[in-house]
Design a protein around this motif. Structure first.
Motif, PDB file in Angstrom:
ATOM      1  N   THR B  71       0.827  -1.215   0.000  1.00 26.15           N
ATOM      2  CA  THR B  71       0.000   0.000   0.000  1.00 26.15           C
ATOM      3  C   THR B  71       0.852   1.251   0.000  1.00 26.15           C
ATOM      4  N   VAL B  72       1.926   1.203   0.792  1.00 26.36           N
ATOM      5  CA  VAL B  72       2.697   2.427   0.990  1.00 26.36           C
ATOM      6  C   VAL B  72       3.735   2.607  -0.103  1.00 26.36           C
ATOM      7  N   ILE B  73       4.279   1.525  -0.622  1.00 26.99           N
ATOM      8  CA  ILE B  73       5.362   1.667  -1.594  1.00 26.99           C
ATOM      9  C   ILE B  73       4.940   1.207  -2.996  1.00 26.99           C
ATOM     10  N   THR B  74       4.571  -0.060  -3.104  1.00 24.44           N
ATOM     11  CA  THR B  74       4.371  -0.609  -4.444  1.00 24.44           C
ATOM     12  C   THR B  74       3.269   0.121  -5.211  1.00 24.44           C
ATOM     13  N   GLU B  75       2.088   0.206  -4.594  1.00 26.09           N
ATOM     14  CA  GLU B  75       0.956   0.771  -5.330  1.00 26.09           C
ATOM     15  C   GLU B  75       1.172   2.244  -5.696  1.00 26.09           C
ATOM     16  N   PRO B  76       1.619   3.083  -4.734  1.00 23.85           N
ATOM     17  CA  PRO B  76       1.833   4.481  -5.133  1.00 23.85           C
ATOM     18  C   PRO B  76       2.833   4.612  -6.283  1.00 23.85           C
ATOM     19  N   LEU B  77       3.883   3.795  -6.259  1.00 27.62           N
ATOM     20  CA  LEU B  77       4.866   3.878  -7.332  1.00 27.62           C
ATOM     21  C   LEU B  77       4.245   3.450  -8.662  1.00 27.62           C
ATOM     22  N   GLY B 105      -4.641  -0.528  -7.011  1.00 29.08           N
ATOM     23  CA  GLY B 105      -4.190   0.808  -7.421  1.00 29.08           C
ATOM     24  C   GLY B 105      -4.764   1.212  -8.771  1.00 29.08           C
ATOM     25  N   ASP B 106      -4.792   0.251  -9.715  1.00 27.34           N
ATOM     26  CA  ASP B 106      -5.302   0.581 -11.045  1.00 27.34           C
ATOM     27  C   ASP B 106      -6.773   0.963 -10.987  1.00 27.34           C
ATOM     28  N   ILE B 107      -7.514   0.253 -10.137  1.00 31.02           N
ATOM     29  CA  ILE B 107      -8.944   0.545 -10.024  1.00 31.02           C
ATOM     30  C   ILE B 107      -9.142   1.929  -9.414  1.00 31.02           C
ATOM     31  N   LEU B 108      -8.312   2.235  -8.397  1.00 30.19           N
ATOM     32  CA  LEU B 108      -8.452   3.548  -7.762  1.00 30.19           C
ATOM     33  C   LEU B 108      -8.186   4.652  -8.776  1.00 30.19           C
ATOM     34  N   VAL B 109      -7.179   4.449  -9.609  1.00 27.55           N
ATOM     35  CA  VAL B 109      -6.866   5.472 -10.605  1.00 27.55           C
ATOM     36  C   VAL B 109      -8.062   5.693 -11.526  1.00 27.55           C
ATOM     37  N   GLN B 110      -8.784   4.619 -11.823  1.00 29.22           N
ATOM     38  CA  GLN B 110      -9.967   4.785 -12.674  1.00 29.22           C
ATOM     39  C   GLN B 110     -11.095   5.474 -11.931  1.00 29.22           C
ATOM     40  N   ARG B 111     -11.148   5.255 -10.621  1.00 31.58           N
ATOM     41  CA  ARG B 111     -12.296   5.736  -9.877  1.00 31.58           C
ATOM     42  C   ARG B 111     -12.183   7.188  -9.430  1.00 31.58           C
ATOM     43  N   VAL B 112     -10.967   7.590  -9.122  1.00 31.77           N
ATOM     44  CA  VAL B 112     -10.798   8.916  -8.522  1.00 31.77           C
ATOM     45  C   VAL B 112     -11.333  10.057  -9.391  1.00 31.77           C
ATOM     46  N   PRO B 113     -11.093  10.046 -10.713  1.00 30.58           N
ATOM     47  CA  PRO B 113     -11.588  11.198 -11.492  1.00 30.58           C
ATOM     48  C   PRO B 113     -13.101  11.408 -11.360  1.00 30.58           C
ATOM     49  N   GLN B 114     -13.874  10.311 -11.428  1.00 30.98           N
ATOM     50  CA  GLN B 114     -15.331  10.475 -11.316  1.00 30.98           C
ATOM     51  C   GLN B 114     -15.691  11.104  -9.980  1.00 30.98           C
ATOM     52  N   THR B 115     -15.081  10.565  -8.931  1.00 28.11           N
ATOM     53  CA  THR B 115     -15.398  11.084  -7.605  1.00 28.11           C
ATOM     54  C   THR B 115     -15.028  12.558  -7.519  1.00 28.11           C
ATOM     55  N   LEU B 116     -13.839  12.881  -8.020  1.00 24.40           N
ATOM     56  CA  LEU B 116     -13.409  14.277  -7.927  1.00 24.40           C
ATOM     57  C   LEU B 116     -14.348  15.170  -8.709  1.00 24.40           C
ATOM     58  N   THR B 305      -7.610  -1.018   1.568  1.00 23.55           N
ATOM     59  CA  THR B 305      -6.845   0.034   0.917  1.00 23.55           C
ATOM     60  C   THR B 305      -7.634   1.337   0.854  1.00 23.55           C
ATOM     61  N   ILE B 306      -8.896   1.247   0.470  1.00 21.35           N
ATOM     62  CA  ILE B 306      -9.683   2.481   0.370  1.00 21.35           C
ATOM     63  C   ILE B 306      -9.862   3.103   1.759  1.00 21.35           C
ATOM     64  N   THR B 307     -10.166   2.258   2.739  1.00 26.32           N
ATOM     65  CA  THR B 307     -10.339   2.782   4.097  1.00 26.32           C
ATOM     66  C   THR B 307      -9.058   3.460   4.572  1.00 26.32           C
ATOM     67  N   PHE B 308      -7.947   2.827   4.249  1.00 27.60           N
ATOM     68  CA  PHE B 308      -6.660   3.377   4.653  1.00 27.60           C
ATOM     69  C   PHE B 308      -6.418   4.732   3.980  1.00 27.60           C
ATOM     70  N   ILE B 309      -6.764   4.808   2.704  1.00 26.76           N
ATOM     71  CA  ILE B 309      -6.599   6.088   2.004  1.00 26.76           C
ATOM     72  C   ILE B 309      -7.479   7.151   2.659  1.00 26.76           C
ATOM     73  N   PHE B 310      -8.705   6.767   2.994  1.00 25.04           N
ATOM     74  CA  PHE B 310      -9.593   7.717   3.667  1.00 25.04           C
ATOM     75  C   PHE B 310      -8.976   8.171   4.987  1.00 25.04           C
ATOM     76  N   ALA B 311      -8.399   7.205   5.700  1.00 25.06           N
ATOM     77  CA  ALA B 311      -7.791   7.551   6.987  1.00 25.06           C
ATOM     78  C   ALA B 311      -6.667   8.561   6.783  1.00 25.06           C
ATOM     79  N   ILE B 312      -5.847   8.311   5.762  1.00 23.20           N
ATOM     80  CA  ILE B 312      -4.749   9.249   5.489  1.00 23.20           C
ATOM     81  C   ILE B 312      -5.320  10.618   5.148  1.00 23.20           C
ATOM     82  N   LEU B 313      -6.364  10.627   4.320  1.00 20.26           N
ATOM     83  CA  LEU B 313      -6.947  11.909   3.923  1.00 20.26           C
ATOM     84  C   LEU B 313      -7.474  12.660   5.142  1.00 20.26           C
TER      85      LEU B 313
END
Lengths: 346, 335, 570
Positions: B71-77, B105-116, B305-313
């Motif tokens: 989560t912290v290294i592989t996916e962000p890279l 990670g690939d799914i998140l990249v697809q999802r984030v634009p719609q949400t934003l 992963t999504i929950t963790f991202i929310f936590a970071i946010l």
């Protein structure tokens, strides 16, 4: 007080009522009569002290005189200009001549503006000075009130209470006002600082020829700074007299009670003046008692007091009082208060 | 301020790590089985094999550290590599969603634009509507404008978005036929007409969210304005002879914005979390939708992963809100 | 009412697909088709998902050698004919079957389809580390042999009277060896590109795949029927909810086809009034039932013995009690309330295909409280003061559990009331579906552990052959500690006669005899009241009235004939 003096401020029958709304539909059910039919003059260069308990309407009176409120009724003339009925937008042009120093230097300064911003803002609004000219003036004012020029870009919170009040004074002085209302300017300050600020005010008055209306509940301080003193009770002036006359010989029972409560620095005199303890609470200004406002607490109350509101009349030269106790004597002095006010009036 | 921010950031790291552990363990211990949502026609032996292939055979802490590292290294890279085209994607395993068997990670990249776009615009419009309403409501307290504003925001606040969403669909899609009831995520804006279509399809979800957000923020704005309108410095400003506009917009508004801006900043993570229902109603395939569907089918890697991202946010925007407070309010100094 | 809707689907297909009109259509002439799956598709590789939605989506790309048509009949798909005993395709000893691929078949990338691809598909799904969801389709296979480029022989370990499981139906499709050869076993999930856009033989090719969101298809240029598919492009949207999907077809007309509309009957009716779409219902083997526990689920029993056959159920071991519980239920009412036109009350374990459904058990369709009371009286359960029956100091009290689901909770309440009438006190419990249907041996709340007296869920079987489904109720196939609580004999039924009869079925190759045996097994099971069938549930989808050629199919993918769908011109 021998030289002829000009009236800078003339207030006649000033009324400031705040409507009370109640119920679901917020109907108008009454008024808080914060200032109820007050008339007085202030002469150029003098300091009129206004004293009274908290809630008596003295601050409201000050603000109303500067038209920070839209007054209910009455006339206010400052430097010959009637401002009582002027619109707020028309008043803006006149604001520079009349200023106010507020009680709480912390709250009355915008926390998000620097000293330069606070002092300079009126110049932005009312002058077309260049930036340099404005800054020059800001420095000048800071010098005048005893603030270090280096602090010009600091925010109010980084100053002490006394310094903040100096900022407040500098701000008030920015555009060379003639008339300044000091609304309890020292009440929020440490005792050690109070004297400094009062001295500063006096010094500025001498130097700039300012006229003050000094509102305070601190009778000793008023005695120190004021030339004449007015006592307010429940929205009305009950006594107005030259300082020495008032302190030496208070006429109104309320003034007597107030003065008796002032601690005397001379312990020997302690026994001489018996403290007059007033009973009861100040009535609500929304619902003042019938007759004299003071009748329910007055130690010398008479029947007439509960029926008729005593007139505010001039008992001796320059000494006004609103009390039925002096109505007999008042008969003799009736001729005297044909004059509007003090006899020296040219 | 800088040292404060750095210090806070440093403290945020253990906070986030602890959150990650809790999130991981809670989901790991949660009842529910990734094969539970499969049709009953799939035999149990096969289910067991599926579970093994999902990596559920390993001890929990091994899985946690693998997941954390990914989560912290592989996916962000990988995400960065995908966005920039740089060759920095590390080899090795990635977090695989159990439903799609593809990298999270690939799914998140697809999802984030719609949400934003949808939820972000909803928030943005919400703010843009809320601020003037809040200011006017406070300035004209108890006027009819204030009363109407209060009523509308109470309605907007208390009526849930899934209700307003359905009402909007029934009214504007079914009855009037003005807007599509379903969001087409494949739509690409090429020209004026396709832009118009995009505006149309985004209009309803954005309106629903904007209404909801606006009613919340306008209340804050109004309260904050009221607090400041009665302050002495406002009287000072008037006594200086400043124009009413200057008094309200410069003195009062700027001070009132301090708490509102921080509320807005803290609310930004909810842009991502709070719109799950709205996303589902309008079929906007955003992050919230990904989360809720992952929960339905016990796709723990995705949920974690999504929950963790929310936590970071949330941690991050709390920090941002604090720093913003410090910048906006000179009375606050962090040392 | 139920028959009306059943017929609608097939009738519509016949009416809407006249041969003359077909001739005028050509590939791509119908333009664009919009499909909505409110549960979005996660992957295009059915072997890695097991979900119906993935299987359906993949079915327009990946195809099996043969599939079932809408009547449940085997239909050759990538072969010219179905191998049988008669044509020699199935060996006399029933231990092998030989398929011959149609000549000239091409993958969508233009390369030829060969027997190696078929063999590879088998290897892919049976890899021990792959976690293939359709592994069971390839169970009992000794070897899959490529005889020549177009011929494949499947050798079974044992006599296999039904050899039509491997490579048959939408679940066991042929994947391209060239594309997946590096994706075997544990590496299967790493081949994301292949899993999301497999190369297939079907009418469509994936042009864009977003997991759990949307799939875009374009017509396969190399599709074997030159005039098909009629729709040039397909958008297969996912997400939203069933209500939104129904609305998009029935009311706004944004979508042409919506899958799996599990909605309240009155909602469906209201939506249908919109007039833009029609409901497609067909009944397959899916059936909602109550399982009665033959073992004692009492928590007082030690772990490892609770819920095992060591301890027979103190109340439900008596067939009279089980029959009384069955007779007390008003199945027609349940159907009406829960499923409307999408359900049919039933008393059978095997409800479809129609030929396999027993005609002998319709007596349970009518609620019979009096008979139920009689049965309980006979069994020695006397009414107590509060109306609840008591026997030997034990109250007739049952724990009835199911998954959390609005319809199931309605059913629970209705059945509780029915049972109350015959003096049975029922305690209700509902469990989150993810937990209930999970198979975690550590959880006590799974339907497998069945730590309750009765439980309700729906189950079905794949394909048209109920043999494996019947096999599940054999003695020893129940979940128990020694099998980590895995097994599908949920109610712990154990009847040697049943086991013998099943063994006979498993040896039998003659279709007519098989049919008789299936019905006999069904009757034995339900007449033992081992399990109370409630409602046969239909598959419900909706299609726009502007789309023709749709033939609902419950035996295979609903999209089995996607190539033939077309736009009805105004």
């Amino acid at each position: 007080m021998t030289k002829p003096r000009r009236k800078l401020v003339e207030v006649r029958n000033l009324k400031m009522y705040f409507p009370i709304h109640a119920g679901v539909l917020r109907r108008h059910v009454g008024d808080v009569k914060a200032v109820d039919d007050v008339s007085f003059d202030i002469f150029e260069g003098e300091t009129l002290g206004i004293v009274g308990e908290s809630g008596c309407g003295k601050s409201t009176c000050g603000r109303a005189v500067l038209r920070l409120y839209d007054i209910t009724d009455g006339s206010i003339k400052i430097d010959g200009v009637e401002i009582g009925s002027k619109s707020q937008s028309a008043l803006r042009k006149l604001r520079p001549t009349m200023q106010m120093v507020f009680q709480d230097p912390q709250a009355s300064l915008n926390p998000r503006m620097t000293v330069a911003g606070i002092i300079g803002e009126p110049m932005d609004e009312h002058t077309d000075w260049s930036k340099a000219r404005k800054l020059e003036r800001i420095y000048e004012l800071m010098d005048a009130v005893g603030l270090n020029r280096n602090f010009v870009n600091r925010y109010p919170h980084s100053f002490s209470g006394g310094q903040r009040q100096r900022i407040g004074i500098a701000r008030a002085l920015a555009l060379n006002p003639k008339f300044i209302i000091c609304d309890e300017p020292i009440a929020a300050l440490d005792v050690s600082i109070q004297a400094q600020v009062v001295n500063l005010l006096e010094e500025l008055q001498d130097r700039l020829g300012l006229t003050y209306m000094f509102i305070s509940h601190d009778l000793s301080m008023v005695r120190h700074i004021a030339d004449r003193v007015a006592v307010m009770y429940l929205g009305k002036f009950i006594e107005l007299a030259p300082r020495d006359a008032l302190y030496a010989e208070p006429l109104h029972p309320y003034t007597q009670a107030l003065l008796s409560a002032v601690p005397d620095p001379d312990p020997a005199s302690e026994e001489r003046v018996e403290r007059i303890i007033l009973k009861g609470d100040v009535p609500s200004p929304a619902n003042p008692p019938q007759g004299c406002n003071f009748c329910n607490r007055c130690p010398k109350v008479m029947d007439i007091c509960r029926e008729i509101d005593p007139e505010f009349r001039e008992l001796e030269s320059g000494h006004f009082v609103a009390c039925h106790l002096y109505n007999d004597a008042g008969q003799t002095g009736a001729s005297r208060h044909e004059h509007t006010q003090q006899g020296e009036d040219a | 301020m800088l040292s404060y921010t750095l210090r806070r950031l440093a403290f945020a790291v253990p906070t986030v790590l602890i959150i990650s552990l809790i999130v991981f363990l809670m989901l790991d211990m949660a009842p529910g089985d990734p094969t539970g949502s499969l049709p009953l026609t799939i035999p149990l032996e096969v289910r067991e094999q599926i579970r093994q292939s999902l990596g559920l055979g390993e001890p929990v802490f091994v899985r946690y550290f693998k997941w954390l590292q990914m989560t912290v290294i592989t996916e962000p890279l990988h995400i960065l590599a995908g966005l920039t085209g740089w060759d920095i994607a590390p080899g090795g395993p990635r977090i695989l969603s159990w439903q799609t068997r593809s990298p999270v990670g690939d799914i998140l990249v697809q999802r984030v634009p719609q949400t934003l776009w949808v939820v972000g615009l909803g928030y943005l419009f919400g703010i843009l509507i809320a601020l003037p309403i809040g200011v006017i409501s406070a300035y004209r307290q108890y006027s009819w404008f204030d009363q109407v504003g209060t009523f509308v925001s109470m309605v907007g606040f208390s009526v849930p978005t899934f209700f307003t969403g359905i009402v909007f669909i029934l009214l504007f899609s079914v009855t009037l036929g003005w807007f599509p009831s379903m969001y087409d995520t494949t739509h690409v804006v090429r020209d004026w007409n396709s832009f118009l279509f995009q505006a149309k399809q985004i209009a309803m979800p954005v309106a629903v969210l904007a209404l909801y957000n606006a009613s919340q923020i306008s209340r804050f704005m109004r309260a904050s304005m009221l607090d400041n309108l009665n302050q002495d410095y406002v009287r000072t400003a008037r006594s200086k002879g400043m124009g009413e506009q200057t008094v309200v917009l410069v003195h009062v508004l700027r001070n009132s914005m301090i708490p509102v801006v921080t509320v807005i900043a803290i609310g930004i993570p909810t842009v991502f979390t709070g719109a799950i229902i709205t996303e589902q109603i309008f079929r906007v395939n955003g992050l919230g939708d990904a989360l809720i569907r992952a929960i339905y089918v016990s796709d723990w890697p995705m949920v974690q992963t999504i929950t963790f991202i929310f936590a970071i946010l949330i941690v991050l925007f709390n920090l941002i809100a604090d720093v913003l407070y410090g910048i906006l309010d000179p009375r606050i100094r962090y040392d | 009412m139920t028959t009306r809707t059943v017929l609608l689907g097939t009738a519509a297909a016949l009416v809407l697909a006249p041969a003359s009109a077909m001739a005028e259509r050509e590939r791509g002439s119908s333009g664009h088709l919009n499909i909505i799956y409110w549960q979005a598709v996660s992957t295009m590789n059915p072997y890695l998902s097991g979900g119906t939605k993935e299987m359906n989506a993949a079915s327009v790309v990946l195809e099996p050698l043969a599939r079932f048509d809408n009547l449940g009949e085997l239909t050759p798909w990538l072969v010219d004919e179905i191998p049988t005993l008669e044509n020699g395709g199935v060996a006399e000893d029933l231990k092998s079957i030989t398929w011959k691929l149609t000549e000239g078949l091409l993958w969508s990338d233009g390369t030829p389809v060969t027997s190696a691809d078929v063999v590879f598909s088998y290897e892919y799904c049976t890899h021990p580390e792959g976690g293939c969801s359709y592994r069971d389709r390839y169970a009992g296979i000794e070897q899959v042999e490529a005889v020549d480029d177009l011929t494949v022989t499947v050798h079974f370990e044992d006599v296999t009277p039904n050899p039509y499981l491997p490579f048959v139906g939408a679940g066991s499709v042929i994947i391209q060896r060239a594309q997946f050869q590096d994706c075997l076993g544990a590496r299967a999930p790493e081949c994301t590109d292949a899993n999301f856009a497999p190369i297939g033989t079907g009418p469509y090719v994936v042009s864009n795949f977003r997991p759990n969101d949307v799939i875009e298809f374009v017509a396969n240029e190399n599709y074997r029927v030159p005039t098909q598919p009629y729709f040039e492009t397909v958008t297969w949207a996912g997400g939203g909810d069933a209500m939104g999907a129904a609305r998009a077809v029935f009311q706004t007309g944004e979508m042409d086809y919506a899958w799996n509309l599990q909605l309240a009957p009155e909602v469906i009716e209201q939506m249908e009034a919109g007039g833009r779409g029609e409901l497609l219902v067909d009944f397959g083997p899916l059936m909602e039932r109550i399982e009665l526990n033959f073992t004692d689920p009492s928590p007082d029993l030690p772990d490892g013995e609770r819920g095992t056959r060591e301890h027979p159920h103190p109340i439900l071991s008596d067939i009279r009690v089980r029959e009384a519980l069955s007779r007390a239920i008003d199945r027609e009412l349940l159907t009406e309330i829960g499923f409307g036109p999408m359900g049919m009350a039933t008393c059978n374990f095997i409800v479809a295909p129609p030929a396999m459904a027993s005609p002998n058990n319709d007596n349970c369709l009518v609620q019979d409280i009096d008979r139920a009371n009689e049965l309980l009286d006979e069994a020695g359960w006397e009414r107590g003061a509060d109306g609840i029956r008591v026997k030997d100091g034990q109250r007739l009290e049952l724990l009835f559990q199911t998954s959390t689901n609005a319809v199931r909770q309605d059913f629970q309440a209705l059945i509780q009331a029915d049972w109350r009438e015959i003096g049975v006190d029922t305690r209700l419990r509902n469990i989150d579906a993810g937990v209930f249907f999970g198979s975690d041996p550590g959880s006590n709340d799974t339907y497998l552990k069945f730590f309750a007296d009765a439980q309700m869920y729906a189950s079905l079987f794949e394909g048209t052959d109920p043999t494996p489904h019947l096999e599940q109720r054999r003695c020893g196939r129940e979940p128990q500690p020694s099998t980590q609580w895995q097994g599908q004999n949920i109610n712990r039924y154990c009847n040697p006669e049943y086991d013998e009869l099943w063994a006979e079925l498993n040896r039998e190759a003659d279709p007519d005899r098989r049919q008789e045996l299936v019905i006999a097994l069904n009757d034995m099971f339900v007449q033992d009241y081992a399990h109370l069938p409630l409602v046969a549930r239909g598959r419900v989808s909706a299609a726009s009235t502007t789309v023709g050629g749709i033939v609902m199919n419950v035996w295979d993918s609903e999209h089995w004939n996607q190539a033939e769908w077309y736009r009805i011109e105004e």
